[in-house]
Write a protein that holds these residues in place. Structure first.
Motif, PDB file in Angstrom:
ATOM      1  N   LEU A  51       0.839  -1.206   0.000  1.00 14.22           N
ATOM      2  CA  LEU A  51       0.000   0.000   0.000  1.00 14.22           C
ATOM      3  C   LEU A  51       0.872   1.255   0.000  1.00 14.22           C
ATOM      4  O   LEU A  51       0.643   2.207  -0.748  1.00 14.22           O
ATOM      5  N   LEU A  52       1.903   1.222   0.835  1.00 10.48           N
ATOM      6  CA  LEU A  52       2.807   2.378   0.901  1.00 10.48           C
ATOM      7  C   LEU A  52       3.497   2.605  -0.435  1.00 10.48           C
ATOM      8  O   LEU A  52       3.667   3.740  -0.881  1.00 10.48           O
ATOM      9  N   GLU A  54       2.324   1.810  -3.344  1.00 14.60           N
ATOM     10  CA  GLU A  54       1.340   2.351  -4.287  1.00 14.60           C
ATOM     11  C   GLU A  54       1.129   3.842  -4.026  1.00 14.60           C
ATOM     12  O   GLU A  54       1.035   4.640  -4.947  1.00 14.60           O
ATOM     13  N   GLU A  55       1.076   4.182  -2.750  1.00 15.20           N
ATOM     14  CA  GLU A  55       0.905   5.595  -2.413  1.00 15.20           C
ATOM     15  C   GLU A  55       2.070   6.415  -2.940  1.00 15.20           C
ATOM     16  O   GLU A  55       1.916   7.543  -3.367  1.00 15.20           O
ATOM     17  N   ASN A  56       3.219   5.821  -2.911  1.00 12.71           N
ATOM     18  CA  ASN A  56       4.410   6.488  -3.433  1.00 12.71           C
ATOM     19  C   ASN A  56       4.282   6.787  -4.902  1.00 12.71           C
ATOM     20  O   ASN A  56       4.593   7.861  -5.364  1.00 12.71           O
ATOM     21  N   ARG A  57       3.833   5.782  -5.642  1.00 10.02           N
ATOM     22  CA  ARG A  57       3.990   5.897  -7.091  1.00 10.02           C
ATOM     23  C   ARG A  57       2.747   6.450  -7.766  1.00 10.02           C
ATOM     24  O   ARG A  57       2.824   6.963  -8.868  1.00 10.02           O
ATOM     25  N   ASN A  59      -0.317   8.936  -8.277  1.00 12.34           N
ATOM     26  CA  ASN A  59      -0.768  10.285  -8.005  1.00 12.34           C
ATOM     27  C   ASN A  59      -2.107  10.473  -8.688  1.00 12.34           C
ATOM     28  O   ASN A  59      -2.302   9.985  -9.790  1.00 12.34           O
ATOM     29  N   ARG A 224      -5.401   8.656 -12.809  1.00 13.08           N
ATOM     30  CA  ARG A 224      -4.362   8.144 -11.924  1.00 13.08           C
ATOM     31  C   ARG A 224      -3.103   8.026 -12.749  1.00 13.08           C
ATOM     32  O   ARG A 224      -3.110   7.398 -13.803  1.00 13.08           O
ATOM     33  N   GLU A 226       1.225   7.399 -12.822  1.00 12.81           N
ATOM     34  CA  GLU A 226       2.366   6.883 -12.082  1.00 12.81           C
ATOM     35  C   GLU A 226       3.447   7.946 -12.132  1.00 12.81           C
ATOM     36  O   GLU A 226       3.768   8.464 -13.201  1.00 12.81           O
TER      37      GLU A 226
ATOM     38  N   SER B 251       7.040  -4.521   0.043  1.00 13.53           N
ATOM     39  CA  SER B 251       6.032  -4.599  -1.009  1.00 13.53           C
ATOM     40  C   SER B 251       6.323  -5.739  -1.978  1.00 13.53           C
ATOM     41  O   SER B 251       5.484  -6.080  -2.806  1.00 13.53           O
TER      42      SER B 251
END
Lengths: 649, 379
Positions: A51-52, A54-57, A59, A224, A226, B251
């Motif tokens: 999840l983290l 995904e949150e990173n990449r 937008n 969305r 990347e 991840s």
């Protein structure tokens, strides 16, 4: 090389395998620890870390919605989204930025301030984000840049949508204008939508654009994307299209509006045309006006100062925002209040000697000599003041005030325009509350002829007239349909008054502009189907002192503009089957019969004929003059697109 | 039978030496290096340049060095130990005076075709010297204070020189490798207990020195420790590396995001992804399975070094092999602990996998010595 003995004896040597195994065991344990840690992170906590990541990449980028367009009742465009061209530069592609800007400035005119702003923006933002160098660029300049593209690395022309008002001044006060969201705007909104934070996103600032912001704006879409660690977009993952804003159709007829605006030109005035059947506002013009497109682009200080310093106040919307003492146009309300209260009957008379003594003070009729014996019809036709002083004192202010409210005065009408004023229909309680003073009989006398505390906007006067004309609680409707869905009509319920009394008032109003001795006889309509009933009004903006009266009242024309009387006229037509109600206020225009009534009559005819009326509708004596006027106004009507605008398209 | 006679008779000669090499170890090293090529190819976005290809060339060179070193009899290397140690010390002095400054530290000697880090060399030569020392020292003297002091000094001299560069990670590795070798040589337990107690004292002294005039560590070293202890205090600053590394690793999940599909490394969220943090990329793209496989590979390399060490009767061979294995272990253990957030970021590469020339060459040369010990072991 020296040969040597293998050291295979002794305690130390024996210890080696043991110690090696101990160390090996420690290493194995550590490796096991690493494996356990890896398992913990990658198996047990994998979802959390995924999840983290995904949150990173990922937008979310908003896609600004297309703003709803605004049409008039016949589908003519009033507010549209037109392409606007701007020149942007991507700093990392430009290489030597100064050189590129230098070259660009040789090709097209560049604004020094804008370049300075761009430079600051470039310093602050990531090098791959485009920065605007020039906004609102002409097509010609865009072509120049496009042709010279090889010499201008990183510079690209971009097309966006901006609001454009092809009717210019005509709808400035109705529709208002949009502008980029400011910090102040954001601070005013609780929990602002994210779309508002898009740079240069336009929202309604004033007028309908602001009041109907939510339906015009639509819903932002989102894509969305990347991004990498520096925020550069690598690819688009998916997108959800937004919802375009709703198209609004106004009840206003753009051609009539244009006529009204042109007819009022040169005055500081307002005119409102209401459809008596539906409450539709057919025209609502305030003069002078301004070009809303200037505000969309960002108005220059000089232009803005010119607008604010004009004594005719072009920025004020006099139709709904401006309130004026209604003057004699209020007499219908006083009459209705008296009739409903049973104080007088239509045929009861009052003697007018030219003044009435109320308490210790003398209230004068506008006609020094007085009107003699006056009944309802005559009182309206000749606009006798003493008649109204008398009946008002007998009726009492509270009943008059209530009657005013029934006819829509002192009530804020629900119409999506900025700064809609409620006007004022005072009563005893109001004066006590606001001024802390008792209501005086003199106040009643003043109120009876629409002076004193009484205030009404041109819109309220038009609504009042429509209500008198129909006997129903007509309410104004500005937006006819939203996205093709018809909005509720403003026809209204029958008013809670005796229809007979109202009929008497209407009859009297008919005589105002059709009886030879009526105050607006000169501004009559002679086309049989379109007979007009009306009422003039002249409201004082100054007190006439005793000394002045003694010296003889000074003629309006001799006064400075600011101190002249307001001229008012309300009317409806056709008399036997009312279609339109018109209210005109000319600020400091002098007498209602001379300054306001002709304007109202011309606008009324224009509305009734849905275009230029035939000369036969006018009194014979006026036709030559009217012909000239029509010719002049035809010429005055501006072309749809101005020359300086054409090359922007 | 004298040792020489014995050795010469029982050791293979000529090309037969190749047959007696520790081939499983060689194959394991090639596998680990290949995993490195694959990851370098991946982090370059599916390209052999700029990392994978030079790395392969260096590995080729490294293999050649390993073979050459392997073919030379182990007793030659024993006799060279003192010289090698002295040369390493001199090189450390050289970088202290003329070295190339990079990443805030003075570590390298530019040899045009590669950059040599004397501290890397030191790790191996220290182990060689200590092995030779204990080979020479009669075993009953091993735990005598005087004979303990000498190797301690031999360890501390290069440790302090490396610490001055400053390179905390390598100096700790030197200390650990030297200490480990002394432990293997049979120095009495009590010494280690004393050192550990002293170490705890030193650590508390270091922390107490913070902010005073006699501060023992650089500010950035303190900050690294801070962020190690709690990376969340500074997620975008100094803690960024650890946080992003843990995200990438976690991840990956059970079997990873797929080759070249690791978003953290591909989108540059991962720092130093081709050097110190390459394990994170591997763990992200191949998941737990991939990570465990590499760990297993490393474990097997240790096992086969142990096999060599225990199958030889020569004390030097045993000690030097175990010392090199220990060095190797410390390399990957520290690196992996670091990327998993178990240790502060100290800048230790992942052996055989991280991009970098001198570490790889030195390591291959060291494994050459292991191979030599294996080939020339008295049977």
């Amino acid at each position: 090389m020296k040969p040597r003995k293998p050291k295979s004896q002794g305690l130390a040597y024996k210890r080696l395998p043991r110690r090696a195994l101990v160390l090996g065991g420690l290493q194995a344990a550590f490796i096991g620890g690493l494996a356990a840690r890896m398992r913990f992170m990658q198996v047990e906590q994998a979802d959390q870390y995924r999840l983290l990541a995904e949150e990173n990449r990922i937008n979310i980028r908003l896609i600004p919605p297309k703003r709803g367009q605004i049409y008039d009742r016949n589908g003519q465009i009033i507010g549209q989204n037109s392409p606007s061209y701007r020149i942007v530069v991507v700093p990392e592609d430009a290489g030597d930025l100064d050189k590129v800007i230098g070259k660009l400035s040789e090709l097209i005119p560049l604004n020094g301030d804008e370049i300075e702003r761009a430079r600051t923006e470039i310093r602050r933002s990531a090098p791959f984000l485009p920065v605007t160098l020039a906004d609102q660029v002409t097509w010609e300049d865009i072509s120049k840049v496009a042709v010279n593209a090889p010499a201008l690395p990183g510079v690209t022309p971009e097309v966006g949508l901006t609001r454009q008002y092809p009717r210019y001044e005509d709808f400035a006060h109705v529709v208002g204008y949009v502008g980029p969201v400011s910090d102040y705007d954001l601070s005013q909104i609780e929990d602002p939508e994210p779309v508002l934070r898009i740079p240069r996103f336009q929202i309604g600032k004033v007028g309908l654009e602001a009041k109907q912001e939510t339906s015009l704006r639509g819903k932002a879409g989102a894509k969305r994307v990347e991004v990498n660690a520096t925020g550069r977009v690598m690819r688009e993952l998916d997108r959800r299209e937004g919802q375009a804003g709703s198209d609004l159709q106004l009840s206003v007829d753009a051609d009539l509006q244009q006529y009204a605006q042109a007819r009022l030109e040169g005055e500081s005035a307002a005119a409102v045309v209401i459809d008596c059947e539906t409450g539709d506002i057919r025209a609502i013009s305030s003069a002078p006006s301004f070009d809303p497109n200037l505000f969309v682009r960002g108005i220059s200080v000089a232009d803005y100062r010119a607008l604010t310093q004009d004594k005719y106040r072009p920025l004020a919307n006099k139709t709904v925002q401006g309130t004026y003492p209604p003057g004699s146009t209020f007499k219908m309300i006083t009459a209705m209040a008296a009739l409903e209260a049973g104080v007088i009957g239509p045929s009861n008379t009052v003697y007018c000697p030219g003044h009435l003594k109320v308490g210790s003070r003398r209230f004068h009729c506008w006609k020094r000599g007085g009107h003699g014996t006056v009944d309802l019809q005559l009182s309206l036709k000749r606009s006798c003041d003493v008649y109204y002083y008398d009946v008002a004192l007998r009726t009492g202010i509270d009943k008059i005030s209530d009657m005013a409210r029934i006819f829509g005065l002192g009530v804020k009408h629900d119409i999506p325009m900025s700064a809609v004023a409620a006007g004022l229909a005072p009563n005893q309680e109001w004066k006590q509350r606001v001024h802390g003073q008792d209501w005086l009989v003199g106040d009643t006398a003043n109120a009876s002829i629409g002076q004193g505390f009484m205030l009404a906007s041109p819109l309220q006067l038009a609504v009042m007239t429509a209500r008198i004309a129909t006997g129903r609680a007509v309410s104004p409707r500005l937006v006819r349909s939203v996205n093709g869905i018809e909005q509720p009509s403003g026809a209204g319920e029958p008013l809670d008054v005796n229809p007979y009394n109202l009929e008497q008032v209407r009859k009297a109003m008919f005589t105002v502009s059709n009886d030879r001795r009526g105050t607006a006889y000169r501004s009559r309509i002679i086309a049989d189907d379109f007979r007009m009933a009306g009422k003039t009004g002249t409201s004082q903006v100054r007190n006439i002192t005793k000394a002045e009266r003694a010296a003889g009242v000074i003629r309006n024309a001799d006064l400075p503009w600011e101190r002249r009387d307001h001229a008012l006229f309300v009317s409806f037509a056709p008399y036997d089957n009312p279609k339109y109600a018109v209210a005109v206020v000319v600020e400091h225009g002098g007498g209602g019969s001379t300054a306001a009534a002709p304007v109202a009559r011309d606008i009324m005819l224009q509305a009734l004929y849905d275009g230029t009326p035939p000369l036969e509708a006018y009194p014979v004596a006026d036709r030559e003059r009217i012909k000239e006027q029509q010719k002049k106004l035809e010429g005055d009507r501006r072309p749809k697109a101005r020359p300086d605008e054409k090359d922007r398209a | 039978m004298s040792y020489l006679e014995y050795a010469v008779k029982s050791t293979p000669s000529g090309f037969r030496k190749f047959l007696y090499m520790n081939w499983p170890l060689t194959l394991l090293l090639i596998s680990a290096a290949s995993a490195g090529f694959l990851m370098l190819y991946s982090v370059a976005g599916g390209s052999w340049m700029p990392w994978a290809e030079p790395q392969m060339e260096r590995f080729g060179l490294g293999l050649a060095v390993m073979f050459i070193v392997a073919l030379v009899p182990i007793w030659f290397w024993r006799n060279m130990s003192v010289l090698a140690y002295i040369i390493s010390i001199l090189l450390l002095v050289y970088v202290e005076l003329f070295g190339t400054v990079g990443m805030g530290a003075q570590r390298w000697i530019d040899l045009k075709f590669m950059r040599l880090q004397p501290s890397e060399l030191m790790k191996v030569t220290l182990v060689m010297l200590l092995a030779a020392y204990y080979d020479w020292l009669p075993s009953h003297k091993t735990s005598k204070p005087l004979w303990v002091t000498i190797p301690v000094l031999l360890i501390l001299i290069p440790t302090f020189m490396v610490l001055r560069q400053p390179d905390l990670g390598t100096s700790i590795l030197l200390l650990a490798a030297g200490g480990g070798l002394m432990f293997l040589a049979g120095v009495h337990w009590a010494y280690f207990a004393a050192v550990i107690a002293a170490g705890i004292g030193l650590v508390s002294a270091v922390f107490n020195s913070r902010g005073t005039d006699w501060q023992l560590l650089k500010d950035y070293q303190f900050r690294r420790i801070d962020t190690f202890l709690d990376p969340s205090t500074d997620p975008l600053g100094a803690g960024y590396h650890i946080t992003q590394s843990k995200i990438a690793l976690g991840s990956g999940g059970w079997n990873g995001r797929g080759f070249m599909q690791g978003t953290q490394s591909r989108l540059n969220f991962l720092p130093e992804k081709h050097t110190d943090f390459i394990f994170t990329t591997l763990a992200e793209e191949f998941g737990f399975v991939g990570g465990i496989t590499l760990l297993l590979l490393y474990g097997l390399i240790l096992v086969f070094c142990m096999v060599t060490a225990l199958s030889t009767k020569d004390r030097f061979s045993s000690l030097v092999t175990l010392g090199i294995a220990l060095n190797f272990f410390l390399f990957f253990a520290v690196n992996m602990s670091m990327v998993m957030g178990l240790a502060p970021v100290v800048g230790v590469p992942l052996p055989m996998v991280s991009y970098g020339g001198s570490a790889m060459l030195v390591l291959m040369a060291a494994f050459g010595i292991v191979q030599s010990a294996h080939i020339h072991r008295p049977r």
